[in-house]
Design an enzyme around this catalytic site. Sequence first.
Site, PDB file in Angstrom:
ATOM      1  N   GLU A 117       0.810  -1.218   0.000  1.00 25.10           N
ATOM      2  CA  GLU A 117       0.000   0.000   0.000  1.00 25.10           C
ATOM      3  C   GLU A 117       0.842   1.266   0.000  1.00 25.10           C
ATOM      4  OE1 GLU A 117      -3.493   0.319  -0.037  1.00 25.10           O
ATOM      5  OE2 GLU A 117      -3.343  -1.800  -0.602  1.00 25.10           O
TER       6      GLU A 117
ATOM      7  N   GLU B  69      -1.701   9.237  -0.080  1.00 24.61           N
ATOM      8  CA  GLU B  69      -2.007   8.838  -1.446  1.00 24.61           C
ATOM      9  C   GLU B  69      -1.325   9.780  -2.429  1.00 24.61           C
ATOM     10  OE1 GLU B  69      -5.993   8.113  -4.218  1.00 24.61           O
ATOM     11  OE2 GLU B  69      -6.154   8.497  -2.057  1.00 24.61           O
TER      12      GLU B  69
ATOM     13  N   ASN C  19     -14.837   5.855   7.121  1.00 25.16           N
ATOM     14  CA  ASN C  19     -13.774   5.050   7.727  1.00 25.16           C
ATOM     15  C   ASN C  19     -13.023   5.838   8.792  1.00 25.16           C
ATOM     16  OD1 ASN C  19     -13.909   2.415   6.604  1.00 25.16           O
ATOM     17  ND2 ASN C  19     -13.068   3.169   4.679  1.00 25.16           N
TER      18      ASN C  19
END
Length: 309
Positions: A162, A171, A209
């Site tokens: 990831e 990201e 989340n």
Amino acid sequence: MLKKRFVTLLTTAALVTGLAVAFGPTVSSASTATTASTSCETATDWQAGTWYPAGSIVRYNGSYYRAEHENPGYDPVISHWFWHPHNCGGGGNSGGGGENPNPSGFIVSEAQFNQMFPNRNSFYTYSGLVAALGSYPGFTTTGSTEVQRREAAAFLANVSHETGGLVHIVEQNTANYPHYCDWSQPYGCPAGQDAYYGKGPIQLSWNFNYKAAGDALGIDLLNNPRLVETDAAISWRTALWFWNTQSGAGHMSGHQAIVSGAGFGESIRSINGSIECNGGNPGQVQSRISTFQRFTEILGTTPGGNLSC
């Protein structure tokens, strides 16, 4: 990348030639230890490149280790299949039989962690990970030592994938940032529409989340999502939250996938679902599997079955 809208690990007898690549030292014909000590009283300090027959006992950083399998001088702290901590009546580490010898209490030593992530960002500290472990005490403490190490390898392999080897904190595709706000949630996106992009070891994303992870951990991440990219312990805790409690895009959590024997493939499914699984992106799946297999070597365990999804 967690792009789905959900709240919610070489065999043990691995080839010595393969492990030599992972663990470094190679045997020297000038340094064989055919008379190696088998008692604490005559134990010598461990030396890299010395051949140790099974049963040899060495001192390493003040602790004693016994060679469970002959080896060409593998590091006792890194090579857990070859070496076990040995109790010398108080003269060293207690707890043989594969118990965890690490001072941190984590089944992965700092040396192993550094071996796994040689180019990691300084943000991702070993101490931050260890500090986060208390939030989920079942993590890497459930089942046999083999399974515990397998879970650690599985979690860290997915984390590595990831983040590009624990290099990226956030990201990289900034164009995605505004897409992770679900305005249908009653609490909305108080930190701003573009605040809930992927962050941390598991690249946590979406406002719901952040809300769920924050509620579980007792941290207001909905209003303060940047904590996941500025506080290493919090960042690791969010990753452990997802791994231990969320089925995500799959049928079970990563933790359940490993300890139940469902396999590494199911942990991939929980993280990225059909984006990678069921033929979605076989190259990415194989990349995760390859990292997992490499990490199981480092931890001296086996990957088990069902590696793919």
